[in-house]
Enzyme design. Structure first.
Site, PDB file in Angstrom:
ATOM      1  N   LYS A 175       1.223  -1.270   0.240  1.00 20.40           N
ATOM      2  CA  LYS A 175      -0.163   0.257  -0.069  1.00 20.40           C
ATOM      3  C   LYS A 175       0.714   1.483   0.262  1.00 20.40           C
ATOM      4  CE  LYS A 175      -3.458  -2.287   1.033  1.00 20.40           C
ATOM      5  NZ  LYS A 175      -4.844  -2.635  -0.033  1.00 20.40           N
ATOM      6  N   LYS A 201       2.770  -8.670  -2.405  1.00 24.24           N
ATOM      7  CA  LYS A 201       1.811  -8.920  -3.035  1.00 24.24           C
ATOM      8  C   LYS A 201       1.592  -7.200  -4.074  1.00 24.24           C
ATOM      9  CE  LYS A 201      -3.133  -9.312  -3.172  1.00 24.24           C
ATOM     10  NZ  LYS A 201      -3.397  -8.440  -3.844  1.00 24.24           N
ATOM     11  N   ASP A 203      -1.689  -5.321  -5.882  1.00 23.16           N
ATOM     12  CA  ASP A 203      -2.952  -5.193  -5.652  1.00 23.16           C
ATOM     13  C   ASP A 203      -3.865  -4.996  -6.724  1.00 23.16           C
ATOM     14  OD1 ASP A 203      -5.661  -4.401  -4.405  1.00 23.16           O
ATOM     15  OD2 ASP A 203      -4.000  -3.309  -3.113  1.00 23.16           O
ATOM     16  N   GLU A 204      -4.633  -5.620  -6.803  1.00 24.37           N
ATOM     17  CA  GLU A 204      -5.292  -6.338  -7.897  1.00 24.37           C
ATOM     18  C   GLU A 204      -5.276  -5.309  -9.121  1.00 24.37           C
ATOM     19  OE1 GLU A 204      -8.540  -4.732  -4.795  1.00 24.37           O
ATOM     20  OE2 GLU A 204      -6.832  -6.314  -5.009  1.00 24.37           O
ATOM     21  N   HIS A 294      -6.617 -13.141  -7.899  1.00 20.66           N
ATOM     22  CA  HIS A 294      -7.303 -12.531  -6.939  1.00 20.66           C
ATOM     23  C   HIS A 294      -9.009 -12.564  -7.432  1.00 20.66           C
ATOM     24  CE1 HIS A 294      -9.041  -8.597  -5.092  1.00 20.66           C
ATOM     25  NE2 HIS A 294      -7.763  -8.922  -4.440  1.00 20.66           N
TER      26      HIS A 294
END
Length: 476
Positions: A175, A201, A203-204, A294
């Site tokens: 983030k 990861k 984000d999508e 996702h």
């Protein structure tokens, strides 16, 4: 439905609006082991009997259309038609029924989730005779599931690749999800991995935007992986999102990830599409890449109780199409997920054989005949105080993913990762000693704070954070 209006041609052909019940409602039908079975929640328009509504669903999702056609006589409708074979009222609802439909296997192309869904959840969902329609569950027969590769590797192979056993895996979504440069993004990945996480990861919605092109991100994240591995002695990974505007571009990104030597890539399987997802899953098995999935867009399809498609169906479809991880809700976090329903589709993702259990929303017994399992990912609004509940709910074969719950630590990213790792190790040890995580969870976390200042700081920050809203989708 409209009344029967027929005209007779000189050759005896009858045309007009069909009464679907006459052909597609067959309560005497005994289902075959090779049939695909579907459970639909049907809300008919006023005046439409449930038998007609269920038959209409069977017809419009298989061989039927609104009228009799000449070419019906050129094939065997009895062989190919869907059949509504059982109807039961929904408890507590005056105008909803569960209609069970059996589809013969020859209606579907082998190895194609795309084709299966085009029939079963196609135009029938816009049918005017129905106020709403929801696909609650599917029974996939072994005869059909064996035409799919399934997950690229599965749970045991992933553990062997990572050399990690006896505990859930830990992850973190970087983030802010959008706006970081590739180098700063890679720095955040490195700090989280060095601090004790197994994965970070994308984000999508991180694909290849002007502020961070995909190739730059892949390179800096690979550097973070290798540097953190060298420092910790553990295998690390970052879910590099290969989702793109075309299948060709998606594959180009997956190929580059393989050339970098990273262990895992990622795909948004609903927005990217099942054809693209299956293509990527086949590539990942052939080239030793794990595949994280996702479910972005799922709530558009599955959240409303009366219309759409339940996530347990999307979960089964993903296991067939291919993925090693998939996001599956948290029960305790910020996203929708009732406990028994969530545990039901978690079992459908991981286990070889799942018995019918209506208390958990499972309408059919499902035999996956040794198709590899998928690891459920718990992500969304979770932090260290949730660790005991997550460990108890999801068990070892899961990924617990803390985005804000890592990067929001007051001391920085690496201490946030360390806090999560300490909390997890404390919960696993307590469970292995026979302690009750559901009852003693807070006590276990407080005890661990005494020898981990990082965890103590995290506990202080998030001690009052809760997401207490009733789930929309519940068991009837």
């Amino acid at each position: 439905m409209s009344p029967q209006t027929e005209t007779k041609a000189s050759v005896g052909f009858k045309a007009g609006v069909k009464d679907y019940r006459l052909t597609y409602y067959t309560p005497e039908y005994e289902t075959k082991d090779t049939d695909i079975l579907a459970a639909f929640r049907v809300s008919p328009q006023p005046g439409v009997p449930p038998e007609e509504a269920g038959a209409a669903v069977a017809a419009e999702s298989s061989t039927g259309t609104w009228t009799t056609v000449w070419t019906d006589g050129l094939t065997s409708l009895d062989r190919y038609k869907g059949r509504c074979y059982h109807i039961e009222p929904v408890p507590g609802e005056d105008s909803q029924w569960i209609c069970y439909v059996a589809y013969p296997l020859d209606l579907f192309e082998e190895g194609s989730v795309t084709n299966m869904f085009t029939s079963i959840v196609g135009n029938v969902f816009g049918f005017k005779a129905l106020r709403a329609l929801r696909l609650e569950d599917l029974r996939i027969p072994p005869t059909y599931s064996k035409t799919f590769q399934g997950p690229p590797h599965g749970i045991q192979v992933e553990r062997d690749k990572l050399n990690k056993y006896g505990r859930p895996l830990l992850g973190c979504t970087i983030k802010p999800k959008l706006g970081l440069s590739a180098k700063n993004y890679g720095r955040a990945c490195y700090e989280c991995l060095r601090g004790g996480l197994d994965f970070t990861k994308d984000d999508e919605n991180v694909n290849s935007q002007p502020f961070m092109r995909w190739r730059d991100r892949f390179v800096f994240c690979a550097e973070a992986i290798y540097k953190s591995q060298a420092e910790t002695g553990e295998i690390k990974g970052h879910y590099l999102n290969a989702t793109a505007g075309t299948c060709e571009e998606m594959m180009k990104r997956a190929v580059f990830a393989r050339e970098l030597g990273v262990p895992i890539v990622m795909h948004d399987y609903l927005t990217g599409g099942f054809t693209a997802n299956t293509t990527l899953a086949h590539y990942c098995r052939d080239n030793g890449l794990l595949l994280h999935i996702h479910r972005a867009m799922h709530a558009v399809i599955d959240r409303q109780k009366n219309h759409g498609m339940h996530f347990r169906v999307l979960a089964k479809a993903l296991r067939m199409s291919g993925g090693d991880h998939i996001h599956a809700g948290t029960v305790v976090g910020k996203l929708e997920g009732e406990r028994e329903i969530t545990l039901g589709f978690v079992d459908l993702l991981r286990d070889d054989f799942i018995e019918k259990d209506r208390a958990r929303g499972i309408f059919f017994t499902q035999d996956w005949v040794s198709m590899p399992g998928v690891i459920p990912v718990a992500s969304g609004g979770i932090h260290v105080w949730h660790m005991p509940a997550l460990t108890e709910i999801f068990g070892d074969d899961s990924v617990l993913q803390f985005g804000g719950g890592t990067l929001g630590h007051p001391w920085g990213n690496a201490p946030g990762a360390a806090a999560n790792r300490v909390a997890l190790e404390a919960c696993v040890q307590a469970r292995n000693e026979g302690r009750d995580l559901a009852r003693e969870g807070n006590e276990i976390i407080r005890a661990a704070c005494k020898w981990s200042p990082e965890l103590a700081a995290a506990c202080e920050v998030w001690k009052a954070i809760k997401f207490e809203f009733a789930p929309v989708d519940t068991i009837d």
